[in-house]
Design a protein around this motif. Structure first.
Motif, PDB file in Angstrom:
ATOM      1  N   ARG A  99      18.136   0.372  -5.004  1.00 51.15           N
ATOM      2  CA  ARG A  99      17.910   1.356  -6.053  1.00 51.15           C
ATOM      3  C   ARG A  99      16.635   1.078  -6.844  1.00 51.15           C
ATOM      4  NH1 ARG A  99      22.561   4.355  -6.989  1.00 51.15           N
ATOM      5  NH2 ARG A  99      24.416   3.575  -5.943  1.00 51.15           N
ATOM      6  N   GLY A 100      15.820   0.165  -6.376  1.00 54.50           N
ATOM      7  CA  GLY A 100      14.607  -0.176  -7.096  1.00 54.50           C
ATOM      8  C   GLY A 100      13.424   0.667  -6.659  1.00 54.50           C
ATOM      9  N   GLN A 101      12.251   0.230  -7.071  1.00 57.10           N
ATOM     10  CA  GLN A 101      11.020   0.944  -6.737  1.00 57.10           C
ATOM     11  C   GLN A 101      10.671   0.738  -5.270  1.00 57.10           C
ATOM     12  OE1 GLN A 101       7.771  -0.164  -9.247  1.00 57.10           O
ATOM     13  NE2 GLN A 101       6.300   1.209  -8.275  1.00 57.10           N
ATOM     14  N   SER A 102      10.236   1.806  -4.614  1.00 58.19           N
ATOM     15  CA  SER A 102       9.915   1.729  -3.191  1.00 58.19           C
ATOM     16  C   SER A 102       8.414   1.745  -2.936  1.00 58.19           C
ATOM     17  CB  SER A 102      10.578   2.891  -2.427  1.00 58.19           C
ATOM     18  OG  SER A 102      11.981   2.826  -2.530  1.00 58.19           O
ATOM     19  N   PHE A 103       7.663   2.561  -3.689  1.00 60.36           N
ATOM     20  CA  PHE A 103       6.234   2.731  -3.439  1.00 60.36           C
ATOM     21  C   PHE A 103       5.429   2.053  -4.547  1.00 60.36           C
ATOM     22  CE2 PHE A 103       8.426   6.523  -1.785  1.00 60.36           C
ATOM     23  CZ  PHE A 103       8.138   6.368  -0.441  1.00 60.36           C
ATOM     24  N   PHE A 104       4.279   1.507  -4.132  1.00 55.23           N
ATOM     25  CA  PHE A 104       3.371   0.844  -5.060  1.00 55.23           C
ATOM     26  C   PHE A 104       1.967   1.377  -4.807  1.00 55.23           C
ATOM     27  CE2 PHE A 104       7.028  -1.826  -4.453  1.00 55.23           C
ATOM     28  CZ  PHE A 104       7.305  -2.349  -5.707  1.00 55.23           C
ATOM     29  N   THR A 105       1.212   1.517  -5.871  1.00 60.98           N
ATOM     30  CA  THR A 105      -0.100   2.142  -5.793  1.00 60.98           C
ATOM     31  C   THR A 105      -1.174   1.101  -5.491  1.00 60.98           C
ATOM     32  OG1 THR A 105       0.610   3.792  -7.408  1.00 60.98           O
ATOM     33  CG2 THR A 105      -1.750   3.588  -7.019  1.00 60.98           C
ATOM     34  N   TYR A 106      -2.016   1.429  -4.515  1.00 62.54           N
ATOM     35  CA  TYR A 106      -3.119   0.551  -4.114  1.00 62.54           C
ATOM     36  C   TYR A 106      -4.382   1.382  -3.945  1.00 62.54           C
ATOM     37  CZ  TYR A 106       0.196  -3.217  -3.144  1.00 62.54           C
ATOM     38  OH  TYR A 106       1.149  -4.188  -3.262  1.00 62.54           O
ATOM     39  N   ALA A 107      -5.506   0.687  -4.048  1.00 61.28           N
ATOM     40  CA  ALA A 107      -6.814   1.302  -3.823  1.00 61.28           C
ATOM     41  C   ALA A 107      -7.290   0.979  -2.417  1.00 61.28           C
ATOM     42  CB  ALA A 107      -7.813   0.797  -4.852  1.00 61.28           C
ATOM     43  N   ARG A 139      -2.393  -4.030   5.496  1.00 65.10           N
ATOM     44  CA  ARG A 139      -1.936  -5.262   4.855  1.00 65.10           C
ATOM     45  C   ARG A 139      -2.282  -5.185   3.381  1.00 65.10           C
ATOM     46  NH1 ARG A 139      -3.818  -8.349   9.585  1.00 65.10           N
ATOM     47  NH2 ARG A 139      -1.998  -9.067  10.749  1.00 65.10           N
ATOM     48  N   ILE A 140      -1.320  -5.546   2.541  1.00 65.49           N
ATOM     49  CA  ILE A 140      -1.503  -5.411   1.100  1.00 65.49           C
ATOM     50  C   ILE A 140      -1.064  -6.697   0.412  1.00 65.49           C
ATOM     51  CG2 ILE A 140      -1.242  -2.899   1.046  1.00 65.49           C
ATOM     52  CD1 ILE A 140       1.704  -3.328   0.342  1.00 65.49           C
ATOM     53  N   PRO A 141      -1.654  -7.008  -0.748  1.00 72.37           N
ATOM     54  CA  PRO A 141      -1.142  -8.125  -1.555  1.00 72.37           C
ATOM     55  C   PRO A 141       0.116  -7.677  -2.300  1.00 72.37           C
ATOM     56  CG  PRO A 141      -3.039  -7.133  -2.614  1.00 72.37           C
ATOM     57  CD  PRO A 141      -2.890  -6.425  -1.304  1.00 72.37           C
ATOM     58  N   PHE A 142       1.183  -8.435  -2.129  1.00 76.31           N
ATOM     59  CA  PHE A 142       2.454  -8.100  -2.762  1.00 76.31           C
ATOM     60  C   PHE A 142       2.985  -9.371  -3.400  1.00 76.31           C
ATOM     61  CE2 PHE A 142       7.015  -6.966  -2.780  1.00 76.31           C
ATOM     62  CZ  PHE A 142       6.933  -5.745  -3.431  1.00 76.31           C
ATOM     63  N   GLY A 143       2.821  -9.487  -4.704  1.00 74.58           N
ATOM     64  CA  GLY A 143       3.157 -10.724  -5.381  1.00 74.58           C
ATOM     65  C   GLY A 143       2.204 -11.825  -4.961  1.00 74.58           C
ATOM     66  N   ARG A 144       2.740 -12.891  -4.463  1.00 69.85           N
ATOM     67  CA  ARG A 144       1.911 -14.014  -3.989  1.00 69.85           C
ATOM     68  C   ARG A 144       1.731 -13.992  -2.478  1.00 69.85           C
ATOM     69  NH1 ARG A 144       4.262 -19.185  -7.487  1.00 69.85           N
ATOM     70  NH2 ARG A 144       3.922 -18.264  -9.570  1.00 69.85           N
ATOM     71  N   ARG A 145       2.165 -12.936  -1.832  1.00 63.71           N
ATOM     72  CA  ARG A 145       2.085 -12.863  -0.377  1.00 63.71           C
ATOM     73  C   ARG A 145       1.187 -11.721   0.058  1.00 63.71           C
ATOM     74  NH1 ARG A 145       8.021 -12.009   1.556  1.00 63.71           N
ATOM     75  NH2 ARG A 145       7.965 -10.558  -0.224  1.00 63.71           N
ATOM     76  N   LYS A 178      -4.502  -3.125  -7.235  1.00 64.67           N
ATOM     77  CA  LYS A 178      -5.103  -4.035  -6.269  1.00 64.67           C
ATOM     78  C   LYS A 178      -5.574  -3.260  -5.050  1.00 64.67           C
ATOM     79  CE  LYS A 178      -2.046  -7.840  -7.620  1.00 64.67           C
ATOM     80  NZ  LYS A 178      -1.047  -8.828  -7.149  1.00 64.67           N
ATOM     81  N   PRO A 179      -6.618  -3.721  -4.399  1.00 63.15           N
ATOM     82  CA  PRO A 179      -7.085  -3.036  -3.189  1.00 63.15           C
ATOM     83  C   PRO A 179      -6.317  -3.485  -1.949  1.00 63.15           C
ATOM     84  CG  PRO A 179      -8.595  -4.801  -3.741  1.00 63.15           C
ATOM     85  CD  PRO A 179      -7.546  -4.793  -4.831  1.00 63.15           C
ATOM     86  N   VAL A 180      -6.303  -2.630  -0.944  1.00 64.67           N
ATOM     87  CA  VAL A 180      -5.713  -2.975   0.357  1.00 64.67           C
ATOM     88  C   VAL A 180      -6.529  -4.080   0.997  1.00 64.67           C
ATOM     89  CG1 VAL A 180      -5.214  -2.090   2.663  1.00 64.67           C
ATOM     90  CG2 VAL A 180      -4.720  -0.682   0.654  1.00 64.67           C
ATOM     91  N   THR A 181      -5.851  -5.031   1.612  1.00 66.06           N
ATOM     92  CA  THR A 181      -6.566  -6.163   2.236  1.00 66.06           C
ATOM     93  C   THR A 181      -7.187  -5.770   3.558  1.00 66.06           C
ATOM     94  OG1 THR A 181      -5.004  -7.696   1.203  1.00 66.06           O
ATOM     95  CG2 THR A 181      -6.335  -8.537   3.023  1.00 66.06           C
ATOM     96  N   THR A 182      -6.410  -5.178   4.464  1.00 67.29           N
ATOM     97  CA  THR A 182      -6.883  -4.841   5.802  1.00 67.29           C
ATOM     98  C   THR A 182      -6.222  -3.553   6.253  1.00 67.29           C
ATOM     99  OG1 THR A 182      -6.961  -7.208   6.277  1.00 67.29           O
ATOM    100  CG2 THR A 182      -7.254  -5.724   8.148  1.00 67.29           C
ATOM    101  N   ILE A 183      -6.951  -2.739   6.994  1.00 63.22           N
ATOM    102  CA  ILE A 183      -6.409  -1.558   7.643  1.00 63.22           C
ATOM    103  C   ILE A 183      -6.158  -1.919   9.107  1.00 63.22           C
ATOM    104  CG2 ILE A 183      -6.805   0.846   8.265  1.00 63.22           C
ATOM    105  CD1 ILE A 183      -8.579   1.126   5.845  1.00 63.22           C
ATOM    106  N   LEU A 184      -4.899  -1.849   9.535  1.00 61.98           N
ATOM    107  CA  LEU A 184      -4.514  -2.315  10.867  1.00 61.98           C
ATOM    108  C   LEU A 184      -4.647  -1.245  11.941  1.00 61.98           C
ATOM    109  CD1 LEU A 184      -1.344  -4.410   9.952  1.00 61.98           C
ATOM    110  CD2 LEU A 184      -3.667  -5.222  10.331  1.00 61.98           C
ATOM    111  N   THR A 185      -4.521   0.021  11.599  1.00 55.99           N
ATOM    112  CA  THR A 185      -4.618   1.097  12.588  1.00 55.99           C
ATOM    113  C   THR A 185      -5.682   2.087  12.143  1.00 55.99           C
ATOM    114  OG1 THR A 185      -2.829   2.271  11.470  1.00 55.99           O
ATOM    115  CG2 THR A 185      -2.227   0.891  13.332  1.00 55.99           C
TER     116      THR A 185
END
Length: 530
Positions: free
Chosen positions: A18-26, A48-54, A75-82
Motif C-alpha cells: 500500500r506504499g508508494q510505487s513510482f518515484f520521480t527521476y531526471a 538503472r536508478i539510485p534507490f536509497g543506498r543501492r 536524482k538522475p537516472v544512472t544508465t539506460i539499459l534498452t
C-alpha cells in the motif's frame, strides 16, 4: 535553457503493498557515448536508478505530472539499459490491472515480467527493439468457451486460408499470426506440442526454467514477427508478441493456472483476459472438465460433459473409521480376485502423520491452509505455511477422548498396509516422491494388474491408463478445504478420477458427508452444473 523532462519510474524491488510505487527521476547526464539521453527515455524503457543506498533496475512508467518538487531532491537516472521500450503502453496498463486484480505489489509483478524479457534486454551486440506491436487489423476482444478436447481447439494450419470458425487463427493473414497457448502444468504441454508437430505447425515451448540461450532464440523469432504457436506456462503471458492474434487457455478449469506458492501470486487466466482486452484480441478458454465459472461465461454448458461412463458409489464412513475402512477393503478384494486393477486417490504424500482421535475421528489440520501439522518441541506448526497452532493437545479437542495422537496417513503408510493385506498383489505409488523415478524406470504409466496409490500428481502420468475401480480414500479432505473454491476443486478432481475408470468401472467415494449438495450433484449423470 530547456528544462529536462521528468519521469515516474517503478523500482523493481520489493515495495510495501500500500506504499508508494513510482518515484520521480531526471534523465541521465549527457556524455560522449550518449549525447542526447533525453531522446532515449520513454515509457517501457528499462533503466538503472539510485534507490536509497543501492543502484537498482527500474521501469520507466509515465511522464511525471505537474507537481512541486525541489530540484535538489530529484536524482538522475544512472544508465539506460534498452534503446527502445521493453513494454508498450497497453501492456503497462495490463500489468497495472493485473496487480490490482491479484492484490500483488506492482513492483514484484513488473519484475517477474522483466525477467521474462530480460534475454532481449541484455543481449550482446547492437541493441534491437525489445518489443513493438505491429499495426494490423484486429478482431476485437471477446471471450469464448470451448468444451472440446485440446486437440480439436488447436489450429489446423498456419499460412493457409481456411474456414474462420474451423481453426483458431481467425484473421485474414494467417501467415503472420502468433498464438499463445497457456498450459497449467509442464506435463500438459508435451501432448500439445506433439500434436502441433504432427500437423507441421511451427511451435515452441517456453518456461522460465529454460536456458537463457533458448529463451533468447524464441523471443528473437517472436520479435521478428514469425508465425508461431507458443505453448507456455504462467510466465509465458509476459512474452513479447508483436502480432499476437489469439490467446488459448488450455484446461482453464484447473486451479494450477494459479500461482499459489510463488511470488508474485497471480492467476494466468485473469492475466490472459486483461492482456487480451488491452490488445483487443480474442481469448479462448478450453476445458473438458467441469467449471462453474466457465459455465457462467459460456451461458449454455453442454449436458454431455458430465455424462461420464464410470458408475458412481458412495462408501459411508464414520469419524472413528480408519482411512482404509472395511468397505474399501471389501471392494478392493472383489476387484483384485477378478484380476482387475485399483487406483486409490489420496493427496497426503509419503509418511506424513496427522494428529487424530481414535474415538471420534477428529483430525487436526492447519487453520490457515489445511496443511499437515507437525510437532516442533511442545507445539504444533504447519509444514506448508509455518503457522503455529498452539501446544500439542493431550485430549481430543472435540470429544475429550484420551486416545488422541499422531497417525501415519501418507501414501507410503497406505502402501505398507495394502502390501500387508494383499501380499500377492503389486502395490505402486504415483506421487511427487516416486513419479520422477517412475518416468526414468519405465514408460508405462500404470501396471495392468495391481494397486496404484496416487495423488493429484498422478493425473498426468495415469491419463493413458484405465482401472476397474477408482477409490477416493478421504473425500472429506477435499470437501472441508478452507478455500473459497473447495466445491469447484472437488468437482474437477471427481471428473478427472472418473476418466481413469474403465467403461465398466466404478468410482467409489468414501465420505462422512454423503448428503452434501456438491456430493449429490456430482453423483448425477448431468453433473457438474451444481
Amino acid at each position: 535553457m530547456k528544462k529536462a523532462r521528468l519521469w515516474d519510474i517503478l523500482p523493481l524491488v520489493p515495495l510495501a503493498p500500500r506504499g508508494q510505487s513510482f518515484f520521480t527521476y531526471a534523465p541521465p547526464a549527457a556524455n560522449e557515448r550518449s549525447p542526447k539521453p533525453e531522446a532515449r527515455m520513454g515509457q517501457g524503457v528499462l533503466v538503472r536508478i539510485p534507490f536509497g543506498r543501492r543502484i537498482v533496475q527500474g521501469l520507466v512508467w509515465k511522464p511525471a505530472g505537474e507537481r512541486r518538487i525541489l530540484g535538489s531532491l530529484i536524482k538522475p537516472v544512472t544508465t539506460i539499459l534498452t534503446d527502445e521500450p521493453l513494454f508498450s503502453s497497453s501492456e503497462l496498463d495490463a500489468l497495472a490491472a493485473l496487480a490490482d486484480a491479484s492484490l500483488e505489489p506492482l513492483s514484484s509483478l513488473s519484475h517477474a515480467a522483466v525477467r521474462v524479457r530480460e534475454p532481449l534486454a541484455t543481449r550482446r551486440g547492437p541493441r534491437a527493439a525489445a518489443h513493438k506491436e505491429h499495426a494490423r487489423e484486429t478482431q476485437g476482444f471477446r471471450v469464448e468457451v470451448r468444451w472440446t478436447p485440446i486437440a480439436e481447439a488447436l489450429p489446423e494450419s498456419l499460412g493457409t486460408h481456411t474456414d474462420r470458425e474451423a481453426i483458431l487463427m481467425g484473421p485474414k493473414s494467417l501467415a503472420k499470426g502468433q498464438i499463445l497457448i497457456l498450459v497449467p502444468e509442464n506435463a500438459t504441454a508435451q501432448p500439445i506440442l506433439r500434436e502441433l508437430f504432427r500437423r507441421r505447425i511451427p511451435a515452441a515451448f517456453f518456461a522460465q526454467s529454460q536456458r537463457i540461450r533458448e529463451r533468447r532464440a524464441l523471443m528473437e523469432r517472436l520479435h521478428k514477427g514469425h508465425a508461431c504457436v507458443v505453448v507456455a506456462t504462467h510466465a509465458g503471458i509476459f512474452l513479447p508478441f508483436p502480432v499476437l492474434d489469439r490467446i488459448l487457455v488450455a484446461e482453464a478449469s484447473l486451479p494450477s493456472h494459479r500461482q499459489w506458492d510463488l511470488h508474485p501470486r497471480y492467476d494466468a487466466r485473469v492475466a490472459a483476459l486483461l492482456i487480451a482486452h488491452a490488445r483487443r484480441i480474442p481469448v479462448i478458454l478450453q476445458s473438458t472438465l467441469p467449471s462453474l465459472d466457465l459455465a457462467n461465461i459460456a451461458g449454455n454448458p453442454p449436458a454431455q460433459l458430465g455424462a461420464e461412463s464410470a458408475a458412481w458409489e458412495i462408501i459411508p464412513r464414520s469419524r472413528s473409521d480408519p482411512l482404509l475402512s472395511p468397505g474399501i477393503f471389501a471392494r478392493m478384494r472383489g476387484v483384485l480376485e477378478r484380476g482387475g486393477s485399483v487406483f486409490l486417490f489420496h493427496d497426503i504424500v509419503g509418511t506424513e502423520r496427522v494428529f487424530s482421535c481414535e474415538t471420534c475421528g477428529a483430525t487436526l489440520f492447519c487453520p490457515a491452509c489445511r496443511g499437515i501439522l507437525e510437532r516442533r518441541g511442545a507445539g504444533l506448526h504447519c509444514r506448508s505455511c509455518g503457522t503455529s497452532a498452539g501446544p500439542v493437545p493431550a485430549f481430543c479437542p472435540k470429544c475429550r477422548s484420551p486416545h488422541f495422537g499422531p497417525r501415519r496417513v501418507g501414501t507410503a503408510a497406505l502402501a505398507q498396509q495394502l502390501q500387508h493385506a494383499f501380499p500377492r498383489v503389486a502395490v505402486h505409488r504415483m506421487d511427487r516422491e516416486t513419479l520422477p523415478k517412475a518416468r526414468r524406470a519405465t514408460s508405462s504409466p500404470a501396471p495392468v494388474f495391481g494397486i496404484v496409490i496416487g495423488s493429484e500428481r498422478a493425473f498426468a502420468d495415469a491419463s493413458a491408463a484405465s482401472f476397474d475401480a477408482v477409490i477416493v480414500v478421504e473425500a472429506d479432505r477435499l470437501l472441508e478445504d478452507g478455500s473459497f473454491d473447495a466445491s469447484e476443486r472437488f468437482a474437477v478432481a471427481v471428473a478427472r478420477l472418473r476418466r481413469l475408470a474403465k467403461a465398466l468401472g466404478t468410482l467409489h467415494l468414501q465420505t462422512a458427508h454423503p448428503n452434501l449438495p456438491v456430493v449429490r450433484a456430482c453423483a448425477t449423470p448431468t453433473y457438474p452444473w451444481i
